[in-house]
Design a protein around this motif. Structure first.
Motif, PDB file in Angstrom:
ATOM      1  N   ALA A 115       0.791  -1.082  -0.028  1.00  0.00           N
ATOM      2  CA  ALA A 115      -0.112  -0.083  -0.041  1.00  0.00           C
ATOM      3  C   ALA A 115       0.719   1.394   0.142  1.00  0.00           C
ATOM      4  O   ALA A 115       0.683   2.250  -0.735  1.00  0.00           O
ATOM      5  N   ASP A 116       1.969   1.310   0.718  1.00  0.00           N
ATOM      6  CA  ASP A 116       2.751   2.336   0.805  1.00  0.00           C
ATOM      7  C   ASP A 116       3.440   2.565  -0.591  1.00  0.00           C
ATOM      8  O   ASP A 116       3.686   3.793  -0.980  1.00  0.00           O
ATOM      9  N   ASP A 117       4.082   1.503  -1.354  1.00  0.00           N
ATOM     10  CA  ASP A 117       4.741   1.499  -2.563  1.00  0.00           C
ATOM     11  C   ASP A 117       3.651   2.069  -3.454  1.00  0.00           C
ATOM     12  O   ASP A 117       3.849   2.892  -4.531  1.00  0.00           O
ATOM     13  N   VAL A 118       2.204   1.657  -3.706  1.00  0.00           N
ATOM     14  CA  VAL A 118       1.492   2.082  -4.417  1.00  0.00           C
ATOM     15  C   VAL A 118       0.775   3.538  -4.089  1.00  0.00           C
ATOM     16  O   VAL A 118       0.220   4.249  -5.134  1.00  0.00           O
ATOM     17  N   GLY A 119       1.017   3.957  -2.835  1.00  0.00           N
ATOM     18  CA  GLY A 119       0.582   5.238  -2.721  1.00  0.00           C
ATOM     19  C   GLY A 119      -0.897   5.296  -2.153  1.00  0.00           C
ATOM     20  O   GLY A 119      -1.573   6.148  -2.428  1.00  0.00           O
ATOM     21  N   VAL A 120      -1.147   4.181  -1.478  1.00  0.00           N
ATOM     22  CA  VAL A 120      -2.705   3.944  -1.075  1.00  0.00           C
ATOM     23  C   VAL A 120      -2.753   4.053   0.433  1.00  0.00           C
ATOM     24  O   VAL A 120      -2.158   3.322   1.191  1.00  0.00           O
ATOM     25  N   GLU A 121      -3.688   4.847   1.023  1.00  0.00           N
ATOM     26  CA  GLU A 121      -3.842   4.821   2.434  1.00  0.00           C
ATOM     27  C   GLU A 121      -4.861   3.933   2.664  1.00  0.00           C
ATOM     28  O   GLU A 121      -5.982   3.858   2.423  1.00  0.00           O
ATOM     29  N   ILE A 122      -4.755   3.006   3.720  1.00  0.00           N
ATOM     30  CA  ILE A 122      -5.428   1.861   4.227  1.00  0.00           C
ATOM     31  C   ILE A 122      -5.961   2.098   5.460  1.00  0.00           C
ATOM     32  O   ILE A 122      -4.793   2.066   6.360  1.00  0.00           O
ATOM     33  N   ASP A 123      -6.996   2.279   6.066  1.00  0.00           N
ATOM     34  CA  ASP A 123      -7.172   2.413   7.396  1.00  0.00           C
ATOM     35  C   ASP A 123      -7.440   1.128   7.822  1.00  0.00           C
ATOM     36  O   ASP A 123      -8.143   0.013   7.202  1.00  0.00           O
ATOM     37  N   GLN A 124      -6.934   0.873   9.243  1.00  0.00           N
ATOM     38  CA  GLN A 124      -7.175  -0.433   9.725  1.00  0.00           C
ATOM     39  C   GLN A 124      -8.293  -0.509  10.920  1.00  0.00           C
ATOM     40  O   GLN A 124      -8.043   0.200  11.802  1.00  0.00           O
ATOM     41  N   PHE A 125      -9.058  -1.509  10.704  1.00  0.00           N
ATOM     42  CA  PHE A 125     -10.131  -1.450  11.796  1.00  0.00           C
ATOM     43  C   PHE A 125      -9.734  -2.757  12.503  1.00  0.00           C
ATOM     44  O   PHE A 125     -10.108  -3.927  11.994  1.00  0.00           O
TER      45      PHE A 125
END
Length: 157
Positions: A95-105
């Motif tokens: 996700a960091d490499d792709v530049g995507v923010e992932i919210d963790q629940f």
């Protein structure tokens, strides 16, 4: 008989002391955590300093995001889930490499979300657009390229 009672009392005191110390240590570790709770489950406490679990979203924050019709990718996980423990260290760097923010629940701490978001197993990755679910990926996945492709597809829409 007297010796047996004394021995039993000593064991009881030792277990009570151990329970107190464990509870105290868990509260100390949980102080000032991102969850804003003082009674975290031990598995959650173990992950507090894990760099792969630093983008935690709380139920009110997620609800607000969706009510405001924001886009989000939410990773529903449990700290006790072996598939989550295998997937997260692969997913988050991708996700960091792709530049995507992932919210963790964290479903262990907020169990109502199982029903609220229709989660049937962990890990589950859900893509929300305009506050509505548009895609979902369920189950563990440690294939870096598959995760990269999925995130790229979801963010290209």
């Amino acid at each position: 008989m007297k010796k047996l009672l004394i021995f039993g009392a000593i064991i009881l005191i030792l277990f009570g002391g151990l329970a107190f110390v464990t509870s105290y240590q868990n509260k100390q570790q949980a102080e000032g955590n991102v969850y804003g709770k003082s009674d975290l489950k031990p598995a959650t406490i173990d992950q507090l300093d894990d760099p792969n679990y630093q983008n935690i979203i709380l139920p009110d924050e997620l609800e607000s995001k969706l009510d405001n019709k924001e886009d989000a990718i939410v990773y529903f996980f449990s700290p006790e889930c072996s598939h989550c423990k295998a997937t997260t260290p692969v997913l988050m760097p991708v996700a960091d490499d792709v530049g995507v923010e992932i919210d963790q629940f964290n479903l262990l701490e907020y169990e109502d979300a199982w029903n609220q978001y229709g989660i049937t197993g962990t890990p589950t990755l859900v893509h929300f657009q305009d506050g509505k679910e548009v895609a979902r990926a369920e189950g563990g996945n440690t294939d870096e390229e598959a995760l990269r492709t999925l995130l790229n597809e979801w963010t290209a829409e």
